[in-house]
Design a protein around this motif. Sequence first.
Motif, mmCIF file in Angstrom:
data_model
loop_
_atom_site.group_PDB
_atom_site.id
_atom_site.type_symbol
_atom_site.label_atom_id
_atom_site.label_comp_id
_atom_site.label_asym_id
_atom_site.label_seq_id
_atom_site.Cartn_x
_atom_site.Cartn_y
_atom_site.Cartn_z
ATOM 1 N N ARG A 110 0.831 -1.206 0.000
ATOM 2 C CA ARG A 110 0.000 0.000 0.000
ATOM 3 C C ARG A 110 0.863 1.252 0.000
ATOM 4 O O ARG A 110 0.585 2.224 -0.707
ATOM 5 C CB ARG A 110 -0.914 0.006 1.227
ATOM 6 C CG ARG A 110 -1.858 1.219 1.281
ATOM 7 C CD ARG A 110 -2.276 1.539 2.682
ATOM 8 N NE ARG A 110 -1.163 1.904 3.555
ATOM 9 C CZ ARG A 110 -0.598 3.105 3.589
ATOM 10 N NH1 ARG A 110 -1.019 4.060 2.777
ATOM 11 N NH2 ARG A 110 0.399 3.354 4.416
ATOM 12 N N ASP A 130 1.542 3.032 9.350
ATOM 13 C CA ASP A 130 0.312 3.822 9.454
ATOM 14 C C ASP A 130 -0.873 2.856 9.414
ATOM 15 O O ASP A 130 -1.489 2.664 8.366
ATOM 16 C CB ASP A 130 0.235 4.832 8.321
ATOM 17 C CG ASP A 130 -0.878 5.861 8.522
ATOM 18 O OD1 ASP A 130 -1.734 5.635 9.403
ATOM 19 O OD2 ASP A 130 -0.893 6.881 7.805
ATOM 20 N N TRP A 181 -3.888 3.073 10.445
ATOM 21 C CA TRP A 181 -5.168 3.694 10.066
ATOM 22 C C TRP A 181 -5.282 3.785 8.554
ATOM 23 O O TRP A 181 -6.329 3.474 7.977
ATOM 24 C CB TRP A 181 -5.268 5.077 10.690
ATOM 25 C CG TRP A 181 -6.583 5.747 10.419
ATOM 26 C CD1 TRP A 181 -7.734 5.634 11.121
ATOM 27 C CD2 TRP A 181 -6.865 6.635 9.324
ATOM 28 N NE1 TRP A 181 -8.733 6.386 10.542
ATOM 29 C CE2 TRP A 181 -8.224 7.012 9.441
ATOM 30 C CE3 TRP A 181 -6.116 7.134 8.269
ATOM 31 C CZ2 TRP A 181 -8.834 7.879 8.536
ATOM 32 C CZ3 TRP A 181 -6.723 7.993 7.358
ATOM 33 C CH2 TRP A 181 -8.058 8.356 7.493
ATOM 34 N N ALA A 182 -4.213 4.207 7.879
ATOM 35 C CA ALA A 182 -4.238 4.291 6.414
ATOM 36 C C ALA A 182 -4.353 2.898 5.786
ATOM 37 O O ALA A 182 -5.022 2.728 4.766
ATOM 38 C CB ALA A 182 -2.980 4.996 5.903
ATOM 39 N N ASP A 183 -3.709 1.900 6.403
ATOM 40 C CA ASP A 183 -3.831 0.533 5.895
ATOM 41 C C ASP A 183 -5.280 0.057 5.961
ATOM 42 O O ASP A 183 -5.803 -0.544 5.010
ATOM 43 C CB ASP A 183 -2.943 -0.413 6.703
ATOM 44 C CG ASP A 183 -1.469 -0.118 6.529
ATOM 45 O OD1 ASP A 183 -1.107 0.530 5.530
ATOM 46 O OD2 ASP A 183 -0.676 -0.521 7.398
ATOM 47 N N ALA A 184 -5.957 0.316 7.095
ATOM 48 C CA ALA A 184 -7.337 -0.118 7.250
ATOM 49 C C ALA A 184 -8.270 0.623 6.297
ATOM 50 O O ALA A 184 -9.196 0.034 5.719
ATOM 51 C CB ALA A 184 -7.788 0.101 8.699
ATOM 52 N N GLU A 185 -8.028 1.908 6.102
ATOM 53 C CA GLU A 185 -8.871 2.684 5.183
ATOM 54 C C GLU A 185 -8.708 2.192 3.745
ATOM 55 O O GLU A 185 -9.690 2.055 3.004
ATOM 56 C CB GLU A 185 -8.502 4.165 5.276
ATOM 57 C CG GLU A 185 -9.435 5.078 4.509
ATOM 58 C CD GLU A 185 -9.012 6.529 4.605
ATOM 59 O OE1 GLU A 185 -7.811 6.822 4.340
ATOM 60 O OE2 GLU A 185 -9.857 7.374 4.947
ATOM 61 N N ALA A 186 -7.468 1.919 3.347
ATOM 62 C CA ALA A 186 -7.233 1.406 1.994
ATOM 63 C C ALA A 186 -7.837 0.022 1.819
ATOM 64 O O ALA A 186 -8.318 -0.328 0.731
ATOM 65 C CB ALA A 186 -5.734 1.379 1.705
ATOM 66 N N ASP A 232 -10.575 -1.036 3.226
ATOM 67 C CA ASP A 232 -12.010 -0.816 3.011
ATOM 68 C C ASP A 232 -12.283 -0.380 1.579
ATOM 69 O O ASP A 232 -13.282 -0.800 0.974
ATOM 70 C CB ASP A 232 -12.531 0.238 3.987
ATOM 71 C CG ASP A 232 -12.643 -0.277 5.406
ATOM 72 O OD1 ASP A 232 -12.737 -1.511 5.580
ATOM 73 O OD2 ASP A 232 -12.640 0.533 6.353
ATOM 74 N N ARG A 233 -11.421 0.453 1.015
ATOM 75 C CA ARG A 233 -11.606 0.866 -0.380
ATOM 76 C C ARG A 233 -11.443 -0.315 -1.322
ATOM 77 O O ARG A 233 -12.175 -0.445 -2.315
ATOM 78 C CB ARG A 233 -10.607 1.972 -0.743
ATOM 79 C CG ARG A 233 -10.877 3.300 -0.044
ATOM 80 C CD ARG A 233 -10.135 4.436 -0.754
ATOM 81 N NE ARG A 233 -8.706 4.220 -0.754
ATOM 82 C CZ ARG A 233 -7.870 4.671 0.183
ATOM 83 N NH1 ARG A 233 -8.360 5.350 1.219
ATOM 84 N NH2 ARG A 233 -6.577 4.448 0.095
ATOM 85 N N GLU A 240 -20.789 2.159 1.514
ATOM 86 C CA GLU A 240 -20.349 3.539 1.617
ATOM 87 C C GLU A 240 -21.560 4.456 1.685
ATOM 88 O O GLU A 240 -22.667 4.091 1.280
ATOM 89 C CB GLU A 240 -19.450 3.924 0.456
ATOM 90 C CG GLU A 240 -20.043 3.746 -0.923
ATOM 91 C CD GLU A 240 -19.056 4.158 -2.002
ATOM 92 O OE1 GLU A 240 -18.071 4.833 -1.664
ATOM 93 O OE2 GLU A 240 -19.267 3.806 -3.168
#
Length: 505
Positions: free
Chosen positions: A16, A76, A78-83, A85-86, A238
């Motif tokens: 990521r 990061d 938080w960024a890993d989890a958000e990506a 989800d995307r 979403e």
Amino acid sequence: MARVVSLFLPRWPTDRLRRASADAPPRDIPLALSGHDGRRVVTALDTAAEALGIRIGMPAAKAQALAPSLVLRKADPWADAEALDRLALRALLRISPMVAADPPDGLVIETSGADHLHGGEARMLDRLARSLTRAGIEARAAVAGSWGAAHAAARFLARRTTVVPPGRDEALLRRLPVAALRLDSETARSLRTLGFDLVGDLLDRPRAPLALRFGPRLVRRLDQALGLAAEPIEPVREARIVEIRRVFAEPIGAPETIARYVDKMVGALCAELEARGLGARRLDLLFHRIDGTRQAIRAGTARPARQAGHLTRLFREKIGAVEPGFGIEAMALAAVLAEPLGARQAVSPLAEEPEADLSDLIDILASRVGEHRLCRFAPVESDVPERSVARISPLAPETGAGWESRWPRPPRLLPRPEPVETMALLPDHPPVWFTWRGLRRRVRRADGPERIRGEWWKRDAEMAAVRDYFRVEDEAGERYWLFRSGDGERPESGSRRWFLHGIFG
């Protein structure tokens, strides 16, 4: 029968980062991520860093001392989890209505009844893994009868894709380590200390002592992996998705009752789509059963649509496949993919007859056989016959191109030329006979040759390539399109072998 896909991304944090950061190091330079666990330690690493002996949990200072070329970045989560989800949302649109993130390094997808739309389970997994690999994401995928079994196969079998046949989940689990049951590290370590190395060692033991010693979570994980306990997937959504939900005071189960509520929910969804100026391209209908499990039906349209009658018809064809079990307590209808759709002017009966609209027919066929099986052929500017045609969407706009040739072309062009045995005089005579697929055919009439040269401006290897095509008719009246590779004189122009490339009539 439930079928669940587990997608495992073993290098997700580093993959990521490389995709998201412009200043990330290239793949030949080792990369690791660090976080704080009382001290600064390595939390993720790529293949190059692992090859240097770096391990997760190693102190960051020791890792840098061990590998001076190592690039160490801050993790990061938080960024890993958000990506993640995307990524789940993209899988929701392309694969199945039931997709959820499986943190920290995977997705879970229920594909019951949807795999045939992707060419079967093996092909579906292969396409999924290949698409992620092309995007620079290392991936392994497995499909089994339960979330737990698929999760274990994806992470503990050294294969890119694994298809566990129905009824073989227990046989697979027996030979895997106890950590495959998604247990916390302390429980897994205690089990190994007591001699329980494989899941099979646990399956052969009474459940009560295990629950008493390790708590109910261990027994629940065993039952979930074997498919004996429900583990529902909460599909990702979403905020902008248009969704209609209906909760029932009493569970329903009759197909007629389900169909009646589908009609009502489709009408409400179409009204909401019209208010937003949207048309649905992909619709998911979820059934929440009282036993905690969920079933889903997906319908798609070739163009944005919000005609309630047409959308209802797409769902009615699939309602018979729904298994209500002891009853359905709630239903949810969501337009997971919607596009702008303006108002349409009504056609007066006194006006000229409108052009035929095939979109409804295409939607029905796609829901039955899969979108990937529907296409039409369009011309491509190329002298080489197999490159002069392309598959495009059935409703794709006309390109304006056409096939320009003084020589007729066969309506059936083989996917690739097939070699044949022939007897012919060189350099310009057609075959006297040819043998194709084990049957000899004597040529009665022939026309040609039509010479087609290689596209030297695309490939240097085709600078001298030549094909001489002949239209031939055998004694039975069947007509074929044959060619000889080469001009029959210069060896560099071709092998002088004969091939059958198309069939007339």
